[in-house]
Structure formats: C-alpha cells, structure tokens
Design an enzyme around this catalytic site. Structure first.
Site, PDB file in Angstrom:
ATOM      1  N   ASP A   1      -6.951  20.255 -13.616  1.00 13.76           N
ATOM      2  CA  ASP A   1      -7.301  18.935 -14.125  1.00 13.76           C
ATOM      3  C   ASP A   1      -6.929  18.928 -15.606  1.00 13.76           C
ATOM      4  O   ASP A   1      -7.572  19.576 -16.424  1.00 13.76           O
ATOM      5  CB  ASP A   1      -8.803  18.687 -13.928  1.00 13.76           C
ATOM      6  CG  ASP A   1      -9.247  17.306 -14.415  1.00 13.76           C
ATOM      7  OD1 ASP A   1      -8.527  16.699 -15.225  1.00 13.76           O
ATOM      8  OD2 ASP A   1     -10.327  16.850 -14.004  1.00 13.76           O
TER       9      ASP A   1
ATOM     10  N   LYS B   1      -8.018   7.886 -18.813  1.00 13.87           N
ATOM     11  CA  LYS B   1      -8.365   8.429 -20.117  1.00 13.87           C
ATOM     12  C   LYS B   1      -7.178   8.348 -21.084  1.00 13.87           C
ATOM     13  O   LYS B   1      -6.749   7.280 -21.462  1.00 13.87           O
ATOM     14  CB  LYS B   1      -8.892   9.848 -19.948  1.00 13.87           C
ATOM     15  CG  LYS B   1      -9.951  10.003 -18.848  1.00 13.87           C
ATOM     16  CD  LYS B   1     -11.124   9.061 -18.989  1.00 13.87           C
ATOM     17  CE  LYS B   1     -12.321   9.401 -18.103  1.00 13.87           C
ATOM     18  NZ  LYS B   1     -12.095   9.349 -16.663  1.00 13.87           N
TER      19      LYS B   1
ATOM     20  N   ARG C   1       0.842  -1.194   0.000  1.00 14.71           N
ATOM     21  CA  ARG C   1       0.000   0.000   0.000  1.00 14.71           C
ATOM     22  C   ARG C   1       0.883   1.253   0.000  1.00 14.71           C
ATOM     23  O   ARG C   1       0.567   2.263  -0.627  1.00 14.71           O
ATOM     24  CB  ARG C   1      -0.930   0.013   1.223  1.00 14.71           C
ATOM     25  CG  ARG C   1      -1.933   1.180   1.204  1.00 14.71           C
ATOM     26  CD  ARG C   1      -2.749   1.291   2.488  1.00 14.71           C
ATOM     27  NE  ARG C   1      -1.930   1.671   3.624  1.00 14.71           N
ATOM     28  CZ  ARG C   1      -1.587   0.882   4.629  1.00 14.71           C
ATOM     29  NH1 ARG C   1      -2.004  -0.383   4.649  1.00 14.71           N
ATOM     30  NH2 ARG C   1      -0.828   1.312   5.629  1.00 14.71           N
TER      31      ARG C   1
ATOM     32  N   TYR D   1     -16.157  18.281 -14.677  1.00 17.74           N
ATOM     33  CA  TYR D   1     -16.607  16.895 -14.610  1.00 17.74           C
ATOM     34  C   TYR D   1     -17.598  16.728 -13.459  1.00 17.74           C
ATOM     35  O   TYR D   1     -17.361  17.188 -12.338  1.00 17.74           O
ATOM     36  CB  TYR D   1     -15.395  15.981 -14.437  1.00 17.74           C
ATOM     37  CG  TYR D   1     -15.719  14.561 -14.078  1.00 17.74           C
ATOM     38  CD1 TYR D   1     -16.635  13.817 -14.826  1.00 17.74           C
ATOM     39  CD2 TYR D   1     -15.107  13.944 -12.992  1.00 17.74           C
ATOM     40  CE1 TYR D   1     -16.936  12.508 -14.497  1.00 17.74           C
ATOM     41  CE2 TYR D   1     -15.388  12.636 -12.657  1.00 17.74           C
ATOM     42  CZ  TYR D   1     -16.315  11.927 -13.405  1.00 17.74           C
ATOM     43  OH  TYR D   1     -16.605  10.631 -13.071  1.00 17.74           O
TER      44      TYR D   1
END
Length: 381
Positions: free
Chosen positions: A172, A197, A48, A100
């Site tokens: 972003d 994306k 992690r 978004y």
C-alpha cells in the site's frame, strides 16, 4: 522517449483527443457504446467494463509506478477488496500490524468470515517473517510508511523473502505516492493506492488503484472488477488526471512543510514523541533515505502526560488544520486515529501495537508553513 517523473505525471499515457485535439482528456459520460454489428465495436462495449477516461488514467498511473497494468476502482477499499478476491478459503495472508483501520476491518470482519486467515505482525523487522510463512501463505501485505505510526518496512528485504517462497507481495503506497517510492522497482508484485489521497490531491474524489506487471494477475483483477462492479466514474477519473499533473510539485511542498513541522514539534516542551521518518532520531530514517526520494507529508505525535482531554482540546483548537478523516489534500488535516481512521481495530490491539488513544495524526498540506507552525503553537499552548 524516456521521461523523468514530472514529465510523466503530465504526459504519460495521455494524448490529445483524436476528434477535437483537446489537450485535456474528455469526460466520456456514457453508460454504453454503439456497435456496428454484434461484437463489432471500437474497443468499448459497456462503461462498467471500460471507459476511455478511465483507460487514460490507468495508463498514466501504470507509468508513474513503472508498471505495465493499472486498474482503477471506486475506492481504495474497492482495490483492496479486489486483491483479496484473488484468494480462496484456507489461504493465509501476513499483514503489517500497523496499518489503515479500513484494511484491517475488511480483512478481519469480511474476508476472515469467508475463510481467509490473517496474521498481523510488526514487519519493521523482517527477522521473523520467514518463520511465519507456511505452505498456505499466499500473500504479504505491507504499508510503508505505516498508518499512523510512520514505521518503515524494508520493501526489498520483504520481497526477497516472498520471492523465495513464491508468494505475492502487495505494498500500500498511499502515504508515499509514486513520487516518493516505487515498490515494483524494489521487488513488490502489486502496488495499491487510495487515489483519494495524494494522487487526487484536492479532497474532491474517492478512488483506488492497483498497478502491477504480471499479465495473468492483471487479467484476473480486470475480470473481478467487471464482475463485481467497483468502478470509478469518468468525472472522478478526470479529476484525478488533473490532480496528478501537479503531484510532483505538491509532494515537494508537502515534504518541505512536514519536515519543518516535525522539527518544530520535536523541540516543543509539551510534545513527548514525534513520528516522522525525516527526523534523524526516527528508527527508520536511514531506510527511508534508501527506498524513498523524500520523507512525505504525514506525521503523528503524542503529548506529554498522555491525557485524552488535553489531546481533544488541542484538536478542537486548530484554526488552519481541519479536524477530519482522510489525508493527502492540499489543505492540512488533523485526525484522531483511535476514534476515526482506526476505530475498527480493537483497543487492546491498538495499544499493543503502540497506537495510543492520545495519538494525533497530521496530514501536512501545502500552505505557508509559518502559518501551520503558528497554528500548532496556539493550539498546543
């Protein structure tokens, strides 16, 4: 050695495997690492906290954005969540009003409940930004081009204001990708990506990333990531590393195809409006030429008559474009923002910001553009 973008995409932060010489970064599919003695290890303790495959990807992404630190997350919203955790109740954040829907949702439906305050405003003009900043303002969050109306925000102009007031600027950069735009070079403090994306590029991975230069903030984000656990798996990191190697080639074709599709739609007798910064008629066209290296693969359009049944008929008629959420893959996608990606934004706010119920968003892929145009022709009629 100073490298151009295409060379960085393939080589930056990546070395042959020291054990075997494998040219591709291995998938370190492990949850823990053996230690010689308590606290004495080879730089890795628990997966992690860190993973060698993830480390290589983070270094590669940092290089692509001309940043110092890269941190990867389980999703783009995982990255957004980590940034919002840098703030405390009473802090104010100013964000683009065209953004978004998932970003709006986590801000308003999650963090507003914990005491953060959000103001959503049209930042395509920076005239009113300074007037909105108060002593409690800690961050400005922008998308450019925006999702889904492809509006442009002047990153350098916003950065000049945020630096004057000593507040954070986060961009972003998902729609543009590092190939087309590098916000850190224009004054931003942090760059966020939905790696899902264009960076991944093949619709097979969900991931997010943050790139920045500030050491202290990077340490805080690394702590938040480890403490809260929004980490990507090594298989996904491997897939994104593979996808990035063709990012520059893919983006070139995305841009070429989107330009031709936008020009076709602009002259179509049944189309009333096309939103694409590559069109000279676009209000942000000149700004896009200044701060981007190309105009991207995303566009949206509206049909004359503003008829919802007609818009639905068009979306159901596509044969090459696939109706689905997401963007940035090699295949072309069609999305209905009002009912899909932006459904979490109240309808009155969507309409007020110019997002019509009939708006259709296209993620133009890298297929033969003649086939894409033919598909639009038969679907629109």
């Amino acid at each position: 050695m100073s490298m151009k973008f295409g060379t960085k995409a393939i080589h930056a932060g990546i070395e042959p495997d020291p054990t075997t010489g494998a040219i591709m970064t291995p998938i370190y599919q492990t949850s823990t690492y053996v230690q010689e003695s308590p606290g004495k290890h080879k730089g890795y303790e628990y997966a992690r906290t860190q993973n060698p495959t993830r480390t290589v990807l983070q270094n590669n992404l940092a290089a692509l954005e001309n940043g110092k630190h890269g941190i990867c997350y389980a999703s783009g919203l995982g990255a957004t969540d980590a940034i919002l955790k840098l703030f405390k109740p009473g802090d104010e954040i100013i964000a683009s009003n065209d953004l978004y829907g998932g970003t709006y949702r986590i801000m308003v439906r999650v963090y507003q409940e914990f005491g953060l305050k959000f103001t959503f405003v049209d930042l395509s003009s920076t005239t009113n930004l300074a007037a909105l900043i108060t002593p409690a303002t800690k961050m400005v969050w922008i998308e450019t081009p925006t999702n889904p109306l492809l509006r442009l925000v002047d990153i350098a102009a916003v950065a000049a204001i945020t630096k004057q007031h000593q507040i954070q600027l986060v961009v972003d950069n998902t729609f543009a990708s590092p190939y087309l735009q590098n916000p850190l070079d224009l004054g931003a403090d942090m760059v966020m990506h939905s790696v899902t994306k264009y960076l991944g590029g093949h619709s097979d991975t969900v991931m997010g990333a943050i790139v920045l230069n500030d050491d202290e903030t990077a340490q805080r984000l690394a702590f938040i990531q480890n403490a809260c656990g929004a980490v990507p798996g090594p298989q996904d990191c491997f897939l994104v590393l593979r996808g990035i190697k063709t990012l520059h080639i893919r983006m070139q074709r995305h841009c070429e195809n989107a330009q031709k599709v936008a020009e076709y739609l602009q002259q179509h007798p049944k189309v009333s409006q096309v939103h694409y910064p590559g069109l000279p008629s676009h209000v942000g066209h000149e700004l896009a030429k200044q701060q981007m290296r190309g105009f991207g693969g995303m566009l949206s359009f509206e049909l004359k008559g503003d008829s919802m049944p007609e818009a639905v008929r068009v979306m159901e008629s596509f044969e090459v474009f696939s109706l689905g959420e997401s963007l940035g893959g090699v295949e072309s996608l069609c999305t209905h923002p009002a009912s899909m990606t932006h459904a979490s934004i109240p309808r009155e706010d969507r309409i007020k910001n110019g997002l019509k119920d009939t708006l259709i968003r296209l993620s133009v892929g890298i297929e033969d553009v003649e086939d894409l145009i033919q598909d639009l022709e038969q679907a629109i009629g």
